[in-house]
Design a protein around this motif. Structure first.
Motif, PDB file in Angstrom:
ATOM      1  N   PRO A  27     -14.644   0.590   0.716  1.00 27.04           N
ATOM      2  CA  PRO A  27     -13.928  -0.167   1.774  1.00 27.04           C
ATOM      3  C   PRO A  27     -12.849   0.273   1.423  1.00 27.04           C
ATOM      4  N   HIS A  28     -11.781   0.426   2.896  1.00 19.75           N
ATOM      5  CA  HIS A  28     -11.002   1.359   3.163  1.00 19.75           C
ATOM      6  C   HIS A  28      -9.043   0.943   3.378  1.00 19.75           C
ATOM      7  N   LEU A  29      -8.388   0.882   3.023  1.00 19.25           N
ATOM      8  CA  LEU A  29      -7.290   0.042   3.293  1.00 19.25           C
ATOM      9  C   LEU A  29      -6.894   1.117   4.794  1.00 19.25           C
ATOM     10  N   LYS A  30      -6.200  -0.115   5.540  1.00 21.62           N
ATOM     11  CA  LYS A  30      -5.810   0.399   6.705  1.00 21.62           C
ATOM     12  C   LYS A  30      -4.715   1.197   6.712  1.00 21.62           C
ATOM     13  N   LEU A  31      -4.511   2.211   6.266  1.00 18.42           N
ATOM     14  CA  LEU A  31      -2.621   2.901   6.178  1.00 18.42           C
ATOM     15  C   LEU A  31      -3.170   3.639   6.789  1.00 18.42           C
ATOM     16  N   ILE A  32      -1.696   4.674   7.280  1.00 20.34           N
ATOM     17  CA  ILE A  32      -1.720   5.871   8.072  1.00 20.34           C
ATOM     18  C   ILE A  32      -2.573   7.141   7.517  1.00 20.34           C
ATOM     19  N   GLU A 217      -7.858   3.363  -7.759  1.00 23.47           N
ATOM     20  CA  GLU A 217      -7.446   3.360  -7.685  1.00 23.47           C
ATOM     21  C   GLU A 217      -6.459   1.756  -6.109  1.00 23.47           C
ATOM     22  N   ASN A 218      -6.879   2.234  -5.686  1.00 20.48           N
ATOM     23  CA  ASN A 218      -6.874   0.947  -4.479  1.00 20.48           C
ATOM     24  C   ASN A 218      -7.949  -0.278  -4.491  1.00 20.48           C
ATOM     25  N   PHE A 219      -8.818   0.411  -5.842  1.00 17.08           N
ATOM     26  CA  PHE A 219      -9.840  -1.102  -5.895  1.00 17.08           C
ATOM     27  C   PHE A 219      -9.527  -1.784  -7.242  1.00 17.08           C
ATOM     28  N   ASP A 220     -10.256  -2.983  -7.140  1.00 20.58           N
ATOM     29  CA  ASP A 220      -9.746  -3.517  -8.379  1.00 20.58           C
ATOM     30  C   ASP A 220     -11.023  -4.220  -8.383  1.00 20.58           C
ATOM     31  N   THR A 221     -12.271  -3.312  -9.883  1.00 23.91           N
ATOM     32  CA  THR A 221     -13.209  -3.253  -9.640  1.00 23.91           C
ATOM     33  C   THR A 221     -13.837  -5.252 -10.275  1.00 23.91           C
ATOM     34  N   GLU A 222     -13.084  -4.660 -11.103  1.00 23.57           N
ATOM     35  CA  GLU A 222     -13.425  -6.197 -11.976  1.00 23.57           C
ATOM     36  C   GLU A 222     -13.135  -7.508 -10.822  1.00 23.57           C
ATOM     37  N   VAL A 223     -12.501  -7.887 -10.148  1.00 25.85           N
ATOM     38  CA  VAL A 223     -12.370  -8.788  -9.152  1.00 25.85           C
ATOM     39  C   VAL A 223     -12.817  -9.149  -7.690  1.00 25.85           C
ATOM     40  N   SER A 224     -13.503  -7.048  -7.659  1.00 22.45           N
ATOM     41  CA  SER A 224     -13.941  -6.743  -6.183  1.00 22.45           C
ATOM     42  C   SER A 224     -12.989  -7.379  -4.663  1.00 22.45           C
ATOM     43  N   CYS A 225     -11.416  -5.932  -5.114  1.00 21.47           N
ATOM     44  CA  CYS A 225     -11.067  -6.907  -3.789  1.00 21.47           C
ATOM     45  C   CYS A 225      -9.797  -5.498  -3.924  1.00 21.47           C
ATOM     46  N   PHE A 226      -8.978  -5.640  -3.106  1.00 18.35           N
ATOM     47  CA  PHE A 226      -8.562  -4.314  -3.389  1.00 18.35           C
ATOM     48  C   PHE A 226      -7.294  -4.293  -4.423  1.00 18.35           C
ATOM     49  N   SER A 227      -6.817  -3.425  -4.687  1.00 15.34           N
ATOM     50  CA  SER A 227      -5.505  -4.001  -5.819  1.00 15.34           C
ATOM     51  C   SER A 227      -3.998  -3.676  -5.714  1.00 15.34           C
ATOM     52  N   ARG A 228      -3.265  -3.538  -6.772  1.00 15.12           N
ATOM     53  CA  ARG A 228      -2.029  -4.095  -6.986  1.00 15.12           C
ATOM     54  C   ARG A 228      -1.243  -2.635  -6.027  1.00 15.12           C
ATOM     55  N   VAL A 229      -1.568  -1.734  -6.363  1.00 15.03           N
ATOM     56  CA  VAL A 229      -1.083  -0.371  -6.030  1.00 15.03           C
ATOM     57  C   VAL A 229      -1.545  -0.228  -5.115  1.00 15.03           C
ATOM     58  N   ALA A 230      -2.788  -0.744  -3.902  1.00 13.47           N
ATOM     59  CA  ALA A 230      -3.034  -0.983  -2.680  1.00 13.47           C
ATOM     60  C   ALA A 230      -2.196  -1.967  -1.937  1.00 13.47           C
ATOM     61  N   PHE A 231      -1.349  -3.054  -2.150  1.00 14.99           N
ATOM     62  CA  PHE A 231      -1.159  -3.983  -2.127  1.00 14.99           C
ATOM     63  C   PHE A 231      -0.007  -3.272  -1.747  1.00 14.99           C
ATOM     64  N   HIS A 232       0.946  -2.100  -2.626  1.00 13.56           N
ATOM     65  CA  HIS A 232       1.700  -2.182  -2.350  1.00 13.56           C
ATOM     66  C   HIS A 232       1.799  -0.867  -1.478  1.00 13.56           C
ATOM     67  N   VAL A 234       0.206  -1.562   1.173  1.00 11.90           N
ATOM     68  CA  VAL A 234       0.102  -2.175   2.310  1.00 11.90           C
ATOM     69  C   VAL A 234       0.881  -2.409   2.783  1.00 11.90           C
ATOM     70  N   MET A 235       1.870  -2.571   2.358  1.00 14.19           N
ATOM     71  CA  MET A 235       2.716  -3.706   1.824  1.00 14.19           C
ATOM     72  C   MET A 235       3.919  -2.842   2.223  1.00 14.19           C
ATOM     73  N   SER A 236       4.558  -1.832   2.105  1.00 15.36           N
ATOM     74  CA  SER A 236       4.998  -0.504   2.830  1.00 15.36           C
ATOM     75  C   SER A 236       4.865  -0.484   4.468  1.00 15.36           C
ATOM     76  N   GLU A 237       3.517  -0.179   4.512  1.00 14.79           N
ATOM     77  CA  GLU A 237       3.369   0.672   5.581  1.00 14.79           C
ATOM     78  C   GLU A 237       3.200  -0.478   7.010  1.00 14.79           C
ATOM     79  N   ASN A 238       3.465  -1.837   6.149  1.00 12.98           N
ATOM     80  CA  ASN A 238       3.451  -3.110   7.155  1.00 12.98           C
ATOM     81  C   ASN A 238       5.316  -3.478   7.865  1.00 12.98           C
ATOM     82  N   PHE A 297      -2.366 -10.574   4.086  1.00 15.23           N
ATOM     83  CA  PHE A 297      -1.409 -10.452   5.482  1.00 15.23           C
ATOM     84  C   PHE A 297      -1.791 -10.616   6.285  1.00 15.23           C
ATOM     85  N   MET A 298      -1.026 -11.652   7.180  1.00 19.48           N
ATOM     86  CA  MET A 298      -1.650 -12.119   8.344  1.00 19.48           C
ATOM     87  C   MET A 298      -0.685 -11.538   9.223  1.00 19.48           C
ATOM     88  N   SER A 299      -0.927 -11.087  10.553  1.00 18.59           N
ATOM     89  CA  SER A 299       0.162 -10.615  11.692  1.00 18.59           C
ATOM     90  C   SER A 299       0.070 -11.772  12.604  1.00 18.59           C
TER      91      SER A 299
END
Ligand code: C2E
Ligand code: CA
Ligand code: CA
Length: 633
Positions: A27-32, A217-232, A234-238, A297-299
């Motif tokens: 899966p991929h993040l929606k970033l520029i 690095e965007n994916f947290d394989t242990e928990v099967s979701c996006f990682s902290r790096v990805a969170f940062h 997406v937060m910046s992009e938002n 996030f929720m818009s």
């Protein structure tokens, strides 16, 4: 001849196909930058296809109309500049942590692109065809190559400028990518029939893919979701948009217990279960934003965010299918309202997710919480200053021996010297902050130093008291080098270790229990003695008292007070009485805390409690006043 000419392009297309196949697996993040990367791959593929088409049209000029041949070449040349432009924008976006460009900057960036476009439309073109190969040249071609070169050079420069958003591996990959492209293009320049620039291009895309976009690095394989790096990211992009932005955090409050009882795998499983549930119920991208927190996030409107949080809370509590009982607390943050930038948002998030005082299960960030966070930040600042400038002093509260009828010890209690607009700040408030910020070790050393110094300076203290009780925070008590630190301080000040009694609370077990035990054993051998502090407030005291040898047990005020005064309860009195008897049964020496009245003192003395401490005797006071109390007694 056509076949021979396009073998490199075919190889390059295969490389792109492999990248694409691997890319769509995760899966991929929606970033520029993600979007730019997709465009980059698409344009590179287009470039290769046009490259192949031009080889065909150029070698078949007898059947292909001239305008079509020219058009194909124009498209091909255009795709080169488009790739170069996209690559540059991509690198720029990464280096700016997804921050969008301002209008002026954007226009400046598109200048080479527009120039190229001009030449592509209005320039002329010539073709070279021979038995060994084909190529084109002329004003459509040369200026565009120069512009593409400019973009590549700019990307190279970005990778060379110091920047926190690009790590070393990423810089190297940009440099490598550009160098490969240069090398292959140079070869093509000197040996025009070797059409290598296409393969150079796909290798460049490959190197970008490996270091940025394969999303490991965007994916947290242990928990099967996006990682902290990805969170940062997406937060910046938002923050670059103006849309409403609610951040909803689901914190697993018993994560460390699950980890310590069932192991780390179980902890990850528990989080993965929650993450899956959130994904299923909300259809949002879920991030592991902190070790034990999942966020999304929720818009949407405030009401919609609140509904989602409440719904999620119900789902997570009601769901009985999970074998691991996960406790969660949900926090809802209106980031547009309370945080101006990502840094403020992170600060508030870590505050709201780590606060344990909330009684509700779904917490909404509000002015009051923001105020509390500000107070905590201010205290943190004061603590840092105090730690650097000797800004703490010790107060002493005498402890009365019922057997000897005198003060025989005291408790050292820390105070902050500085006054601020926050008024008096109790150690109860600042010690946990010092622990969180790792300042407690320095503060702890300073406490022991001051106490040791006081004991050495004051004859009254060293002659009248048997020992001084010093509080150790949980972290301090279980830190691996505690014994050496304490021994050093005591030796430097020339006082006997037996003059210090170290008070430990049950929360000490928050650190490593093994370390705590080792420390106590080591320090006891050196002559230090120990008290269990706040007996009756925690749940592990009872078990701990048999595991670790304490010289004293201090009964907490909360066990004592309800048995006295106007609202005294019979039950509370019986409980207190049995606690005293129980402790006596295991030969523990008791200190009763919070003795405020004569009634309490008499009762406790009659029950055989050895030591009494409280306002009835004296409040904690500074050194000089304390010496006076001892001299008068
Ligand atoms: P504690 O160890 O339980 O300390 C006893 C607290 O009860 C002190 O509060 C003391 O002033 C207060 N107290 C004593 N007698 C009475 C009484 O009769 N009535 C009432 N209402 N209160 C009484 P203080 O000094 O505000 O300290 C609060 C806590 O902060 C301490 O609780 C201890 O956990 C922590 N602390 C204080 N000094 C230090 C220190 O040097 N290092 C560490 N790690 N923690 C400290
Ligand atoms: Ca204490
Ligand atoms: Ca206490």
């Amino acid at each position: 001849m056509f076949g021979v000419n396009i073998r490199f392009q075919i190889a390059a297309l295969l490389i792109l196909a492999m990248i694409t196949a691997d890319y769509i697996k995760t899966p991929h993040l929606k970033l520029i930058s993600t979007r730019s990367f997709k465009i980059l791959v698409g344009l590179s593929a287009a470039n290769l296809c046009f490259d192949i088409s031009t080889v065909y049209t150029i070698t078949h000029m007898d059947i292909v109309p001239e305008w079509l041949n020219k058009l194909m070449h124009q498209m091909f040349i255009f795709s080169i500049i488009a790739v170069a432009f996209t690559y540059f924008i991509y690198v720029l976006m990464l280096s700016r942590n997804q921050k969008r460009l301002e209008k002026g900057q954007l226009i400046l960036c598109t200048l080479p692109l527009l120039t190229s476009l001009f030449f592509i439309i209005f320039g002329d073109i010539d073709y070279y065809v021979s038995d060994v190969g084909v190529y084109s040249y002329g004003m459509i071609v040369a200026p565009v190559y120069i512009c593409a070169l400019i973009y590549a050079l700019l990307a190279l420069i970005i990778s060379l400028i110091k920047n926190d958003d690009l790590n070393k591996a990423q810089r190297i990959s940009i440099q490598l990518g550009v160098c490969i492209l240069f090398a292959f293009t140079l070869i093509q320049l000197f040996f025009p029939t070797l059409l290598l620039s296409g393969i150079g291009l796909s290798l460049m895309v490959l190197s970008v893919y490996f270091s940025f976009e394969n999303q490991r690095e965007n994916f947290d394989t242990e928990v099967s979701c996006f990682s902290r790096v990805a969170f940062h990211r997406v937060m910046s992009e938002n923050y670059e948009t103006k849309k409403p932005m609610f951040l909803i955090n689901v914190t697993c409050t018993n994560y460390s217990e699950i980890n310590s009882i069932f192991g780390h795998d179980a902890g990850h499983k528990a989080l993965a279960y929650v993450a899956e549930k959130i994904k299923k119920e909300t259809r949002q991208s879920v991030f592991r934003s902190q070790t034990s927190t999942l966020s999304f996030f929720m818009s949407a409107s405030e009401a919609a965010a609140a509904d989602t949080a409440a719904y999620l809370d119900r789902c997570l509590w009601e769901d009985k299918s999970s074998q691991l009982k996960v406790n969660v607390r949900i926090s809802v943050m209106d980031l547009r309202k309370y945080a101006e930038n990502p840094d403020e948002a992170y600060g508030l998030m870590s505050f709201i997710t780590s606060e344990k005082t909330f009684s509700e299960n779904v917490v909404f960030l509000n002015e009051e919480i923001v105020g509390r966070k500000k107070r905590r930040d201010k205290i943190e600042q004061l603590l840092i200053e105090a730690t650097e400038s000797n800004g703490f002093e010790m107060y002493y509260q005498p402890i009365y021996s019922t057997r000897h009828g005198t003060y025989h010890s005291c408790e050292a209690l820390i105070r902050m010297k500085a006054t601020s607009e926050l008024g008096y700040i109790s150690p109860e408030e600042f010690i946990p902050i010092a622990e969180q910020k790792g300042l407690i070790f320095k503060i702890g050393d300073c406490v022991v130093e001051q106490v040791a110094d006081f004991a050495r300076r004051s004859r009254t203290v060293s002659e009248k008291l048997e020992y001084i009780e010093v509080n150790l925070s949980g972290l301090q008590a279980s830190s691996p080098d505690l014994d050496k630190r304490l021994e050093n301080i005591v030796r430097q000040h020339g006082i006997a270790p037996s003059f210090l009694n170290l008070e430990i609370t049950e929360t000490a077990v928050i650190g490593s229990e093994t370390n705590l035990k080792n420390n106590i054993t080591a320090l006891r051998q050196k002559g230090f003695s120990f008290s269990m502090d706040d007996f009756g407030t925690g749940y592990s005291n009872l078990a701990q008292i048999t595991k670790i040898h304490y010289d004293l047990v201090k009964i907490d005020k909360s066990l004592i007070w309800p048995a006295f005064g106007e609202n005294a309860s019979e039950k509370a009195e019986r409980l207190l009485s049995s606690v005293i008897n129980m402790l006596k049964a295991i030969d523990a020496k008791i200190v009763a805390e919070g003795v405020e009245t004569e009634e309490m003192a008499t009762y406790l003395a009659d029950k055989g409690v050895e030591y009494l401490q409280g306002y009835y005797f004296s409040k904690p006071v500074p050194e000089a006043a304390f010496v006076e109390i001892l001299e008068k007694a």
